[in-house]
Design an enzyme around this catalytic site. Structure first.
Site, mmCIF file in Angstrom:
data_model
loop_
_atom_site.group_PDB
_atom_site.id
_atom_site.type_symbol
_atom_site.label_atom_id
_atom_site.label_comp_id
_atom_site.label_asym_id
_atom_site.label_seq_id
_atom_site.Cartn_x
_atom_site.Cartn_y
_atom_site.Cartn_z
ATOM 1 C CE1 TYR A 156 -3.463 2.818 0.888
ATOM 2 C CE2 TYR A 156 -1.872 3.447 2.561
ATOM 3 C CZ TYR A 156 -3.001 3.728 1.821
ATOM 4 O OH TYR A 156 -3.656 4.915 2.008
ATOM 5 C CE LYS A 160 -2.546 6.816 -1.070
ATOM 6 N NZ LYS A 160 -3.806 7.377 -1.665
#
Length: 394
Positions: A156, A160
């Protein structure tokens, strides 16, 4: 009917704002605030809103990974808030393929559609994690470099970071209709809280009510940050305004750390919630290295049996770092360039929200009883961890 709504919005005098990922807790709160300011809103999300929509707030159900759906919805929009993401916490963090599709490919779809259809402003919701990977950061600022991608402990945070870099790189791209340039900026919020938050707080309350929250970990002097949902809404509105010609595109190409500006120990932050619901705050403190090892084992087990039983890990390695290692940031840039002034909030309203929905302990166990239960729980925890260690001499 939906097409008619979108056409009506495009022809109206008020500007139309698209919120991608707008049906979640923060997105819907942002929509309500922008609506009060006179904007027409379109929410684009994979799931419908769980609240009734106000007049001049439309909804399009769609997949950010499908460019055709993104492109169709973005036509006629003046400003886009891209807050959609996947894999922030829990078992979602372990679904690498979907994390990649939503966070990276989805962002590329949004950028392409903005350029193709003349959208001049894009505000991207990023994360502290683009610079943080478990190392201590005290009062860091936006001059910190991105954490090297291979050092991110979870996919994640890695995706990002890739997405934020793409958004900021796209700043200044010429729009295909010749109307000007795409202006972009990124906000890096801390952990979000507020009454009705549905991602983290219900999970924490669930652990409390099931008796799992029996210990804390890490150095008691470690500090992290949080941001109240209303402060985060304010920051996004200010960032979008700062992309306009009237504000001389002040925020264009920039990233900003956003929080309440009050570093606090993670577990002490949640003490009012625990005690406000009538539960005792844990007195036992365990070393963070042990909890990290336990989280690692849990992830390995999930990797093996996740395809058959997608259980919710108690903690992931990233969550251990985010809650137990000091990392907090200066708000000076956001205050100076955006005019961001966070308001002070507490967890009292969160406690009341949960209590109004039937949560909260009615009777306390005796101190001796709680101590015995803690001993049994921690003994079982150590037994599980030790069972994975190799036997000396084997």
């Amino acid at each position: 009917m939906l097409l008619g709504l979108l056409i009506e919005m495009e022809n109206a005098s008020a500007e139309t704002i698209l919120i991608i990922g707008g049906c979640g807790y923060f997105g819907f709160r942002l929509a309500q605030s922008l609506h009060k300011r006179g904007s027409r809103i379109v929410l684009f999300d994979a799931v419908p809103p769980n609240q009734e929509l106000l007049q001049d707030i439309g909804f399009v159900q769609g997949d950010i990974c499908d460019y055709a759906q993104v492109e169709k919805t973005i036509k006629g929009v003046a400003c886009v808030f891209h807050i959609a993401s996947y894999g922030m916490s829990g078992r979602e963090q372990l679904n690498r393929s979907l994390i990649e599709a939503v966070n990276v490919q989805g962002t590329q779809n949004v950028l392409k559609a903005c350029v193709e259809h003349g959208v001049s402003r894009l505000v991207y919701t990023s994360t502290f994690n683009v610079v943080f990977g478990g190392q201590v950061i005290e009062n860091g600022d936006e001059s910190l470099p991105y954490l090297p991608l291979h050092l991110h402990p979870d996919h994640y945070s890695r995706t990002k970071s890739v997405a934020e870099m793409a958004v900021l790189k796209a700043n200044g791209t010429a729009l295909k209709d010749g109307s000007g340039l795409l202006r972009t900026c990124a906000l890096r919020p801390a952990g979000i809280y507020g009454p009705g938050e549905q991602r983290h707080l219900p999970r924490i309350v669930g652990y409390i009510e099931k008796g799992i929250f029996r210990f804390v970990y890490g150095d008691p002097s470690s500090l992290v940050e949080f941001v109240h949902v209303d402060n985060l809404v304010l920051a996004h509105e200010l960032a979008a305004e700062a992309l306009t010609p009237e504000k001389k595109h002040r925020s264009a190409g920039q990233a900003y750390f956003i929080s309440d500006g009050r570093p606090v120990n993670n577990f002490e932050f949640f003490r009012p919630l625990v005690e406000g619901l009538g539960y005792p705050f844990p007195e036992l403190r365990l070393p963070i290295s042990l909890i990290y090892f336990f989280a690692f084992l849990t992830e390995m087990v999930h990797h093996l049996i996740g395809p058959f039983y997608n259980f919710q890990p108690l903690l992931t390695r990233t969550e251990v770092y985010k809650t137990g290692v000091t990392h907090y940031f200066s708000m000076d840039k956001a205050k100076t360039e955006l005019g961001y002034q966070p308001q002070e909030h507490s967890l009292d309203e969160v406690v009341q929200w949960f209590r109004s929905r039937g949560h909260g302990r009615k009777h306390q166990r005796s101190r001796v009883g709680r101590l015995l239960r803690d001993i049994v729980f921690v003994s079982a925890f150590f037994a599980v961890v030790l069972s994975f260690l190799p036997v000396v001499g084997s």
